[in-house]
Design a protein around this motif. Structure first.
Motif, mmCIF file in Angstrom:
data_model
loop_
_atom_site.group_PDB
_atom_site.id
_atom_site.type_symbol
_atom_site.label_atom_id
_atom_site.label_comp_id
_atom_site.label_asym_id
_atom_site.label_seq_id
_atom_site.Cartn_x
_atom_site.Cartn_y
_atom_site.Cartn_z
ATOM 1 N N GLU A 134 0.830 -1.212 0.000
ATOM 2 C CA GLU A 134 0.000 0.000 0.000
ATOM 3 C C GLU A 134 0.862 1.259 0.000
ATOM 4 O O GLU A 134 0.687 2.166 0.829
ATOM 5 C CB GLU A 134 -0.959 0.000 1.203
ATOM 6 C CG GLU A 134 -1.927 -1.176 1.188
ATOM 7 C CD GLU A 134 -2.895 -1.146 2.356
ATOM 8 O OE1 GLU A 134 -2.733 -0.285 3.244
ATOM 9 O OE2 GLU A 134 -3.830 -1.973 2.378
ATOM 10 N N LEU A 135 1.816 1.304 -0.928
ATOM 11 C CA LEU A 135 2.730 2.438 -1.010
ATOM 12 C C LEU A 135 1.981 3.714 -1.374
ATOM 13 O O LEU A 135 1.052 3.693 -2.174
ATOM 14 C CB LEU A 135 3.818 2.169 -2.062
ATOM 15 C CG LEU A 135 4.745 0.969 -1.826
ATOM 16 C CD1 LEU A 135 5.753 0.857 -2.943
ATOM 17 C CD2 LEU A 135 5.453 1.097 -0.482
ATOM 18 N N SER A 136 2.407 4.814 -0.792
ATOM 19 C CA SER A 136 1.801 6.108 -1.102
ATOM 20 C C SER A 136 2.366 6.629 -2.425
ATOM 21 O O SER A 136 3.352 6.093 -2.956
ATOM 22 C CB SER A 136 2.106 7.111 0.008
ATOM 23 O OG SER A 136 3.495 7.402 0.037
ATOM 24 N N LEU A 137 1.782 7.697 -2.927
ATOM 25 C CA LEU A 137 2.229 8.280 -4.186
ATOM 26 C C LEU A 137 3.667 8.778 -4.070
ATOM 27 O O LEU A 137 4.485 8.580 -4.980
ATOM 28 C CB LEU A 137 1.297 9.431 -4.585
ATOM 29 C CG LEU A 137 1.444 9.978 -6.008
ATOM 30 C CD1 LEU A 137 1.218 8.901 -7.044
ATOM 31 C CD2 LEU A 137 0.466 11.131 -6.229
ATOM 32 N N SER A 138 4.007 9.393 -2.941
ATOM 33 C CA SER A 138 5.373 9.897 -2.742
ATOM 34 C C SER A 138 6.380 8.751 -2.659
ATOM 35 O O SER A 138 7.500 8.854 -3.171
ATOM 36 C CB SER A 138 5.454 10.763 -1.479
ATOM 37 O OG SER A 138 5.068 10.020 -0.339
ATOM 38 N N GLN A 139 5.974 7.648 -2.031
ATOM 39 C CA GLN A 139 6.867 6.481 -1.947
ATOM 40 C C GLN A 139 7.097 5.870 -3.324
ATOM 41 O O GLN A 139 8.199 5.418 -3.634
ATOM 42 C CB GLN A 139 6.269 5.435 -1.001
ATOM 43 C CG GLN A 139 6.332 5.816 0.463
ATOM 44 C CD GLN A 139 5.600 4.823 1.346
ATOM 45 O OE1 GLN A 139 4.497 4.365 1.016
ATOM 46 N NE2 GLN A 139 6.199 4.492 2.489
ATOM 47 N N ILE A 140 6.054 5.851 -4.139
ATOM 48 C CA ILE A 140 6.176 5.322 -5.504
ATOM 49 C C ILE A 140 7.156 6.172 -6.314
ATOM 50 O O ILE A 140 8.032 5.652 -7.009
ATOM 51 C CB ILE A 140 4.802 5.288 -6.204
ATOM 52 C CG1 ILE A 140 3.871 4.294 -5.512
ATOM 53 C CG2 ILE A 140 4.953 4.910 -7.678
ATOM 54 C CD1 ILE A 140 2.434 4.379 -5.963
ATOM 55 N N LYS A 141 7.019 7.490 -6.205
ATOM 56 C CA LYS A 141 7.915 8.394 -6.934
ATOM 57 C C LYS A 141 9.359 8.215 -6.485
ATOM 58 O O LYS A 141 10.289 8.262 -7.297
ATOM 59 C CB LYS A 141 7.462 9.842 -6.727
ATOM 60 C CG LYS A 141 6.162 10.188 -7.440
ATOM 61 C CD LYS A 141 5.742 11.622 -7.164
ATOM 62 C CE LYS A 141 4.445 11.970 -7.900
ATOM 63 N NZ LYS A 141 3.996 13.362 -7.614
ATOM 64 N N GLU A 142 9.555 7.992 -5.183
ATOM 65 C CA GLU A 142 10.904 7.775 -4.649
ATOM 66 C C GLU A 142 11.501 6.492 -5.209
ATOM 67 O O GLU A 142 12.669 6.461 -5.611
ATOM 68 C CB GLU A 142 10.851 7.716 -3.121
ATOM 69 C CG GLU A 142 12.223 7.570 -2.469
ATOM 70 C CD GLU A 142 12.137 7.453 -0.964
ATOM 71 O OE1 GLU A 142 13.152 7.104 -0.339
ATOM 72 O OE2 GLU A 142 11.043 7.687 -0.413
ATOM 73 N N ARG A 143 10.679 5.436 -5.245
ATOM 74 C CA ARG A 143 11.163 4.157 -5.791
ATOM 75 C C ARG A 143 11.550 4.303 -7.260
ATOM 76 O O ARG A 143 12.566 3.771 -7.702
ATOM 77 C CB ARG A 143 10.080 3.095 -5.630
ATOM 78 C CG ARG A 143 9.802 2.658 -4.201
ATOM 79 C CD ARG A 143 10.833 1.656 -3.710
ATOM 80 N NE ARG A 143 10.690 0.385 -4.385
ATOM 81 C CZ ARG A 143 9.874 -0.588 -3.966
ATOM 82 N NH1 ARG A 143 9.153 -0.424 -2.860
ATOM 83 N NH2 ARG A 143 9.795 -1.723 -4.623
ATOM 84 N N ILE A 144 10.743 5.033 -8.009
ATOM 85 C CA ILE A 144 11.025 5.220 -9.432
ATOM 86 C C ILE A 144 12.304 6.024 -9.624
ATOM 87 O O ILE A 144 13.131 5.709 -10.494
ATOM 88 C CB ILE A 144 9.836 5.907 -10.138
ATOM 89 C CG1 ILE A 144 8.645 4.950 -10.204
ATOM 90 C CG2 ILE A 144 10.214 6.356 -11.550
ATOM 91 C CD1 ILE A 144 7.383 5.562 -10.761
ATOM 92 N N SER A 145 12.499 7.038 -8.804
ATOM 93 C CA SER A 145 13.724 7.846 -8.882
ATOM 94 C C SER A 145 14.953 6.992 -8.620
ATOM 95 O O SER A 145 15.987 7.128 -9.284
ATOM 96 C CB SER A 145 13.665 8.997 -7.869
ATOM 97 O OG SER A 145 12.627 9.886 -8.194
ATOM 98 N N LEU A 146 14.850 6.091 -7.635
ATOM 99 C CA LEU A 146 15.964 5.190 -7.324
ATOM 100 C C LEU A 146 16.264 4.258 -8.493
ATOM 101 O O LEU A 146 17.428 4.035 -8.844
ATOM 102 C CB LEU A 146 15.637 4.370 -6.070
ATOM 103 C CG LEU A 146 15.589 5.119 -4.739
ATOM 104 C CD1 LEU A 146 15.079 4.217 -3.636
ATOM 105 C CD2 LEU A 146 16.963 5.669 -4.398
ATOM 106 N N LEU A 147 15.212 3.732 -9.094
ATOM 107 C CA LEU A 147 15.391 2.831 -10.242
ATOM 108 C C LEU A 147 16.006 3.571 -11.418
ATOM 109 O O LEU A 147 16.882 3.036 -12.111
ATOM 110 C CB LEU A 147 14.043 2.224 -10.641
ATOM 111 C CG LEU A 147 13.453 1.178 -9.693
ATOM 112 C CD1 LEU A 147 12.015 0.854 -10.073
ATOM 113 C CD2 LEU A 147 14.294 -0.099 -9.716
#
Length: 306
Positions: A237-250
């Motif tokens: 249940e990742l939040s929108l900000s967590q998703i953006k952070e994961r994408i930035s890391l990738l």
């Protein structure tokens, strides 16, 4: 901003003064509507409704229309109740037979679902496109092209009018009567959902994620990374900000895969530790992890004292 009023189904059900003119029809004569906007029926909620129907029956009548064969009835409103009734072993239902054309049938089905406010965004878009297609007498692809041309026209990006006044009048009247999204919001934010990758579109269509998250996840072009992230978003249940952070890391790892930054390493380690849930799955490893965390804490405290 004033709340838009949605057109009521009463426009159709009461217009001929037959609100009490119900019939009992066997389930064997009922057929789901071809243009039903809802594609996904939550099995858990369906089972809950079936349990209620088993106790009390189908309380609200279905809205139907007689098919061309003169024997079967097409369900315009109430397919969810019909499906739950099948699960509950019900054999018949009370119905109200309406005399409506294809355009009105689509509008009734769409209104029924919109008024219940549980259509997912993909179903909303497809339902509205179907209605516009029937009203404008053009294909769904032509509807999309017309809407995009209208958007450019409204923004002053064309030298002359490219969409006829008659079409504009039909389009604006439909959005006004539905009272859901305004036209600009639909074109700018919802129409593009149908261009999402198939895996994301399917997950969104099943109501497992919000459309705002779906659009962000679609930024990942690598299908394996996207699938993994999609699974994590649902499971954790990742939040929108967590998703953006994961994408930035990738994305940073893709641009420089041989020299991961300290922030990348720290974030990835944290995510792995959180996902593994060692305190539940492997107490022995969790004790080792706690020891290492304690050493890290001591190291940080030493730096502060210095």
């Amino acid at each position: 901003m004033a709340t838009k009023e949605r057109r009521s189904l009463n426009v159709f059900t009461f217009r001929e003064g037959h609100q009490n003119d119900y019939q009992i029809v066997p389930f064997s004569q009922l057929v789901p509507f071809t243009h039903q906007p809802r594609k996904f029926f939550n099995p858990i909620k369906l089972a809950e409704l079936a349990a209620t129907i088993k106790k009390h029956g189908i309380l609200e009548p279905l809205l139907v229309r007689l098919m061309n064969d003169g024997q079967h009835y097409e369900i315009l409103s109430g397919e969810r109740r019909y499906r739950a009734g099948l699960l509950a072993g019900v054999n018949e239902a009370r119905v109200l037979v309406l005399e409506v054309d294809d355009e009105e049938a689509i509008e009734i089905s769409l209104l029924d679902n919109l008024q219940r406010e549980d259509l997912n965004p993909v179903e909303e878009v497809e339902g509205i496109l179907n209605l516009l297609s029937f009203k404008l007498k053009i294909s769904r692809e032509q509807v999309k092209s017309t809407l995009y041309r209208l958007q450019k026209e409204r923004k002053g990006q064309t030298a002359h009018n490219v969409v006829g006044n008659a079409q504009i009048e039909v389009i604006t009247s439909i959005f006004k009567s539905l009272g859901l999204l305004n036209l600009d919001s639909f074109i700018n934010h919802r129409l593009s959902l149908l261009n999402l990758p198939e895996d994301i579109l399917r997950t969104l269509g099943e109501g497992k994620i919000e459309y705002t998250k779906a659009k962000v996840i679609a930024r990942l072009k690598d299908s394996e990374q996207r699938t993994e992230l999609l699974e994590d978003v649902i499971a954790q249940e990742l939040s929108l900000s967590q998703i953006k952070e994961r994408i930035s890391l990738l994305e940073s790892r893709e641009s420089n895969p041989l020299t991961p930054t300290a922030q990348t390493t720290l974030s990835e380690t944290y995510q792995k530790l959180k996902k593994a849930q060692l305190w539940k799955t492997d107490p022995k490893k969790w004790r080792k992890a706690q020891t290492l965390l304690k050493k890290l804490e001591e190291l940080l405290n030493e730096e502060i004292e210095e």
